[in-house]
Design a protein around this motif. Sequence first.
Motif: not given
Length: 901
Positions: A520-521, A523, A543-544, A546, A566
């Motif tokens: 979940d974390s 990026e 979802s996070k 980048k 994102s």
Amino acid sequence: MASSSSSAASGSKYDVYLSFHGTDTGSGFISHLVADLVRNQIEIAPVDNTGPDQTGEATNTSQVDLEKIEQSYVSVVVFSGSYAESERCLEELVHIAECVKTKEQMMALPVFYQVDPTDVQELAGSYGRAMARHGEVFGRDPGKVEKWKRSLKEISNRSGRVLQDIATEATLIEEIVDDIWKKLESLPGGDLDDGFVGMDSCLKEVESLVSEKIEGISLDMLRAGEIQLSPEIFSEMHNLRLLRFYLLASSCTKLHLPYGLHSLPDQLRLLHWTKYPLKYLPSNFCYSSLVELQLQNSQIEQLWDSDKCLGSLKIINLSNSTNLIRISDLSKIPNLEDLKLRGCKKLEEVPPSIGYLRKLASVTLDGCCELQEIPSSLGCLKNLSFLSLADCTNLSRVPSCSDMTNLEYLSLYFCPKVEEFPGVPMSIKKLDLSGTAIQEVPSSIGQFTRLVRLGFGYCPRLESLPSSIGELENLEELYLVGCPKLAGIRGCTQNLTSLVSLRMTFQDADGLPEDLGNLDSLEELIIVESAITDVPLAVSHLSKLKDLSLWKCKSVAFSPFAALSSLSILKIMDCGISEIPDGLGSLTSLTELHLREPNLKSIPTSIKQLSNLVLLKAQGCKKLQSLPDLSPRLKLLDVYDCTSLRSMSGLGSLIEFHPDHGASEEEFTFGNCFNLDEDTRDIIVGNAELKILRFLDWMLNEEYDEMDSDEEQHPSANPFTSDLIFCLPGTRIPNWFEHQSIGSSMTITTDNHRLLDLRRLAFCAVVVCNDPFALEASTIFCDLQVITKSGRTLKLHSFHQSPSFLDDYGERFLRSSHVFIWYHSNFCYDQSHYYFTEATFEFYPVDWEGQRLACEVMSCGVSTVGRKFGVREVAFGDEEDDEEPIEDKFEVSLLKGLRIR
């Protein structure tokens, strides 16, 4: 050190002001930075952070703190994830930005601490969210928020430092300290107060100043001339406590001791002598008072004899002393806390007596390539928290560190002879074994639950990872790039709930974890030279995420891009693809798109929907024939080596100037695009003029608006800056350059005293080389010499340099002749207007070392942009008697009626 810096900036009393948000930097990074600044005698302005608001900081910046900013030479701004949440920080930043504009010697250094610089520069991510919240809170005072936004962009676009993924905070801090020294060294010299003597021009005068009051000597050797010292120079300075001769590592030493050095004062507490020229320190020197010994880049071969008393010594830094053969018995230094021997290439051993240094907290031995082993006694150092052995290429044995209960950082980065996984304690937070010869990772790795960073990149023998890695619930970064035998990491990620960055190479087609979507974390996901056959649907659940990068994944296929709301950076490099899924337009947060695909034939038209896209690099896409309409907010377009490219639709949209582009660089590079049709070439060079013109119009309107406001104005300040750069194949200077000349130089003269506005000047050069022209390794310079009406000669420089010189593509070479166009709105640092009688321009290409290249400048041009469009033009008479500089509120037509000779 503040008193040794220039006194020209009135009221300056501190070297550095630190602006930071304490909630995510104060307990670690800032405290370490402050400690290093103090060690280096750099004076820090004290800050009162009492009176917390909801963010943990004082609601308002006190007048005292604003004065401290004004009284400091350098403001270090630490942009962290929560910096923009603090009203206090933002108010500080506004004042720092104002001081940079209005105080001649005020400088700012941005530091991006665990935050993407583009998030700050583009007000994206946490910075965008914070500004949106401030906009809601201060809805009745929009001007306040706009000032905050402008200041964030202005300061974040300055040259600074970024904390990299696997790089250590210690390395970053050292770089910051070096940067601060460079900025301080650029100041004019002055006298030291409180009994200290500053000597910036000639140290020889010291011999006439040997009274008992001398306590310190500080010399910036960068500004000093060649100096030869007598061997008795310090013999009568009995009270000397501080001796500091500092110099950049890349500069040649100017301080010589041709007859040696007979003595040093016994009361000396700090000895900092960059490039100390002798093999030894004086044999009669008593070290009993010495606290810091810093002899970086010196010629020292050996330090003291074993009978010396060294009880006060806490810091030894002999980094890059390439002739250092050995260090003596260390047991005589019981209070040593920091030992730096980085780059001591001839150092063959570390004495076993290192085990007696119970207070030792940090050891740096990077690049000691003759070291073959580290004594086992090192394992007794329970206070050691930092141990770096990176690039010790002959090191084969490392003692167990299991009993070092305070060890948090261990690096064996590129120690290729280390084959065994080292013993590490439970306290370890950052472990980098990249470039070692380890073959397996023990299952006990899962017990080290404090691990935050773990690096196994470029381990050629590593075949698998234990599933217990999945138990590292605090792990934020996992680095596995360049491991050719690694099958994958399936079954290794089950509890990596804190993982932010995953970089890897794997050989199995199903090497990605089946539960990838549960990270979940996450990026950043970077996959290099891997056997991945498709980008799994699970990626769309990140979802996070980048940053998604795929490098040399030859068999990859793409599913349509889905809910990566994102994603801000997408890189697809050498993956053998011929098309990109049309769902590209759904990546609404995308700011950067990097492509390097020789078989790519087209880019989806949906790219126009990417309204936040500011960077597009499509390099080496040799089958690409056209570009679709692009976002009008694009700031960097690089289609280097797209040799089939003929046309671009929607080029007109790229001439728009957006206010949020102020204080930034824009680049449009068409290197080696030899098949561009004539219409496209004409549009590109025409757009260059129109884009500069629109910036000028916006800038002048902003200046007039500010002059109408009640705020105090500073006429010499120019906060509205922009750099525009263009490059394309060709042999002709564009027609809109009204002053042109064959060859590399031109001179413009006027019979009258005309006003020269440097902010309007655009430059152009046609360059051709017999050999391929290295774009990244070169700069096109223009030396400008102006003779003013008072007879003074002014010398300035402007230059064309690609801001994307650190490029994923590697070295880039231009073939045949190319046209370079550039514009810098603020290349004049003090004032922008001069009455002149003659202006000479000389163009030439140089390499990184400033050496002129064997390239020919075929022709050159200068344009006074906006002259023929009548943008804010006010004519001045020939009899104007005001002395330069002229205040910026007057805008004039330039160089009218001049002639070229």
